[in-house]
Write an enzyme that holds these catalytic residues in place. Structure first.
Site, PDB file in Angstrom:
ATOM      1  N   GLY A 239      16.539 -29.088 -27.092  1.00 55.60           N
ATOM      2  CA  GLY A 239      17.346 -29.367 -28.272  1.00 55.60           C
ATOM      3  C   GLY A 239      18.261 -30.559 -28.210  1.00 55.60           C
ATOM      4  N   GLU A 273      14.476 -26.680 -21.397  1.00 59.25           N
ATOM      5  CA  GLU A 273      13.181 -26.993 -22.025  1.00 59.25           C
ATOM      6  C   GLU A 273      13.293 -28.252 -22.882  1.00 59.25           C
ATOM      7  OE1 GLU A 273      12.528 -23.468 -24.345  1.00 59.25           O
ATOM      8  OE2 GLU A 273      12.107 -22.230 -22.587  1.00 59.25           O
ATOM      9  N   PRO A 274      13.675 -29.378 -22.289  1.00 61.93           N
ATOM     10  CA  PRO A 274      13.863 -30.583 -23.093  1.00 61.93           C
ATOM     11  C   PRO A 274      12.538 -31.198 -23.527  1.00 61.93           C
ATOM     12  CG  PRO A 274      14.087 -31.100 -20.775  1.00 61.93           C
ATOM     13  CD  PRO A 274      13.853 -29.627 -20.843  1.00 61.93           C
ATOM     14  N   GLY A 275      12.484 -31.619 -24.748  1.00 61.13           N
ATOM     15  CA  GLY A 275      11.298 -32.328 -25.232  1.00 61.13           C
ATOM     16  C   GLY A 275      11.691 -33.721 -25.659  1.00 61.13           C
ATOM     17  N   ARG A 312       7.722 -37.389 -39.558  1.00 59.49           N
ATOM     18  CA  ARG A 312       9.149 -37.100 -39.504  1.00 59.49           C
ATOM     19  C   ARG A 312       9.956 -37.648 -40.692  1.00 59.49           C
ATOM     20  NH1 ARG A 312      12.458 -37.983 -36.300  1.00 59.49           N
ATOM     21  NH2 ARG A 312      13.226 -35.879 -36.104  1.00 59.49           N
ATOM     22  N   TYR A 316      11.645 -34.555 -42.479  1.00 57.51           N
ATOM     23  CA  TYR A 316      13.061 -34.305 -42.162  1.00 57.51           C
ATOM     24  C   TYR A 316      13.966 -35.437 -42.667  1.00 57.51           C
ATOM     25  CZ  TYR A 316      10.331 -31.847 -38.568  1.00 57.51           C
ATOM     26  OH  TYR A 316       9.395 -31.105 -37.901  1.00 57.51           O
ATOM     27  N   CYS A 341      -2.386 -40.874 -49.990  1.00 53.30           N
ATOM     28  CA  CYS A 341      -2.225 -40.725 -51.436  1.00 53.30           C
ATOM     29  C   CYS A 341      -1.114 -39.748 -51.796  1.00 53.30           C
ATOM     30  CB  CYS A 341      -3.543 -40.279 -52.045  1.00 53.30           C
ATOM     31  SG  CYS A 341      -4.854 -41.421 -51.630  1.00 53.30           S
ATOM     32  N   GLU A 342       0.080 -40.043 -51.366  1.00 47.14           N
ATOM     33  CA  GLU A 342       1.240 -39.224 -51.708  1.00 47.14           C
ATOM     34  C   GLU A 342       2.460 -40.132 -51.765  1.00 47.14           C
ATOM     35  OE1 GLU A 342       1.994 -35.475 -50.195  1.00 47.14           O
ATOM     36  OE2 GLU A 342      -0.027 -35.129 -49.410  1.00 47.14           O
ATOM     37  N   TYR A 370       7.219 -35.855 -31.094  1.00 53.27           N
ATOM     38  CA  TYR A 370       6.940 -35.328 -32.441  1.00 53.27           C
ATOM     39  C   TYR A 370       6.349 -36.392 -33.374  1.00 53.27           C
ATOM     40  CZ  TYR A 370       9.799 -31.701 -30.404  1.00 53.27           C
ATOM     41  OH  TYR A 370      10.286 -30.742 -29.555  1.00 53.27           O
TER      42      TYR A 370
END
Ligand code: LLP
Length: 411
Positions: A239, A273-275, A312, A316, A341-342, A370
């Site tokens: 986190g 648990e670092p990502g 992302r 977000y 197409c968005e 990510y």
């Protein structure tokens, strides 16, 4: 050390010009700095000092095998949340005794796989999962080392979609239920109670929420001790945030100090648990400008990467710095968009950025975590290559699939 920087006006990853990689592999692609990854891991490891600890890199941040081999060789462990991630972790060379298995929807097959591999521990998400696992372990005559994921009800002050430790979240059990589960586990001969776990969210930029969560876990561990249950590890999850824009993430020292204060009350092994904090800033997404289009309202820089390569910003509203690979002093304001197409397909909106023209390369920063891991083939756009830079050399660690390969599983 800066891993991505301009040298003689050209953006480099370590000692390699991004333009050189673009020529060799075509665009778009992700590029990762091996040194950035290693330094982040080593700095975090050093900051934890004499606290007994195990760093389990969250594979979901970047599951590429070559990336994971770098960490595995450096002595890091892995956090996995699916059978697929467990497979990758083993293939990348993480020793089973350094792998933790998280997740709230593990299947019986996945639990069996984890038991067979004798991993460090399974962080159980619910009483129901505990019962399924206990029965399975009994049948296999393989004791299950478990921890309970506790929902500590802590506000991490981050994006709601990545807050995971609030009361209403789907993850973990409340402290009362946890105590009950531990008693259940204690009385089951196929279960070995090993630890306690929480993960409160992602891209967290303060240490207080971690300290608060840690305090709650330690309180439970002390209560369990009174009840005759001894916890060996406290897994505080991942986190820790990174700098995207002008974010100021806490230093590893400040983070470790916040954990230490609580750890001193209960000096068990700390599992992290670092990502993102390890992988996020080791990567860029490099794309080519296809068109610079002006409408009466706006200027659009249309690139050959799109939302399917980096979700992302859309998901977000996240900010990623965007830089021209060839340095320029001039700037303009533009939306940087892809070809999906968005209308939600954008990398940046109304961004003041270095001027680019058709054919120019751009680098989208902080795309080590990510980015590739969340990508898709939406609009039948094949996945894009991943490149690992090591000093003055680079290597394609996932190549670009052909159209035939893209459809190869379909009949
Ligand atoms: N442990 C657990 C149980 C997790 O669920 C996660 C991330 C981590 C560790 C690693 O968290 P980190 O250190 O990377 O913050 N797609 C989102 C992030 C989702 C994070 C999901 N869980 C994004 O792009 O921001």
């Amino acid at each position: 050390m800066t891993y991505f920087a301009y040298h003689s006006g050209i953006r480099h990853c370590e000692n390699v010009p991004l333009s050189e990689i673009a020529e060799a592999v075509g665009t778009p692609f992700y590029v990762y700095s091996k040194q950035a990854l290693l330094d982040a891991y080593r700095e975090l490891d050093a900051a934890l000092g004499d606290m007994d600890h195990l760093i389990c890199y969250a594979i979901k941040a970047n599951p590429n095998l070559a990336v994971n081999r770098v960490l595995a060789e450096a002595g890091c462990g892995a956090e996995v949340v699916s059978g697929g991630e467990l497979f990758r972790a083993l293939k990348a060379g993480y020793p089973p005794e350094r792998i933790v298995f998280d997740g709230n929807a593990k299947t019986v097959e996945e639990l069996r796989y984890a038991l067979e591999q004798c991993i460090y521990a399974i962080n159980v998400d619910s009483e129901n999962e505990l019962r399924v696992l206990a029965d399975l372990a009994q049948g296999m005559q393989r004791p299950a080392r478990v921890a309970l994921r506790v929902n500590p009800d802590v506000n991490p002050n981050t994006h709601p979609k990545i807050s995971t430790g609030l009361k209403k979240s789907k993850f973990g059990v409340d402290p009362e239920t946890a105590l009950r589960c531990y008693e259940l586990a204690r009385d089951h001969e196929a279960v070995q109670i090993a630890g306690i776990h929480a993960h409160i969210g992602s891209q967290i930029l303060e240490v207080e929420p971690f300290a608060e969560a840690m305090e709650k876990l330690v309180d439970i561990a002390l209560e369990l001790r009174k009840r005759g249950v001894e916890i060996q590890y406290i897994d505080i999850g991942g986190g820790l945030g990174i700098q995207y824009d002008d974010d100021r993430p806490p230093s590893y020292e400040a983070y470790a100090a916040a954990l230490r204060e609580q750890w001193e009350r209960f000096p068990a092994c700390i599992v992290l648990e670092p990502g993102r904090t390890l992988a996020g800033n080791m990567g860029n997404l490099v794309a080519k400008t296809l068109y610079v289009k002006k409408t009466p309202e706006k200027r659009f820089v249309v690139i050959d990467a799109a939302m399917n390569d980096l979700w992302r910003p859309t998901m977000y509203d996240s900010y990623h710095r965007i830089l021209p690979v060839n340095e320029t002093g001039e700037t303009f304001v533009a939306d940087v968009v892809g070809g999906v197409c968005e209308s939600g397909d954008f990398m940046a909106r109304d961004r003041e950025m270095g001027v680019v023209y058709e054919g120019d390369l751009i680098a989208i920063e902080s795309a080590g975590a990510y980015a590739a891991s969340m990508s898709s083939e939406y609009n039948s756009r094949p996945l894009i290559p991943e490149v690992l830079v090591d000093g003055s050399s680079f290597r394609v660690v996932r190549r670009r699939p052909t159209y035939d390969e893209m459809v190869s599983l379909e009949t």
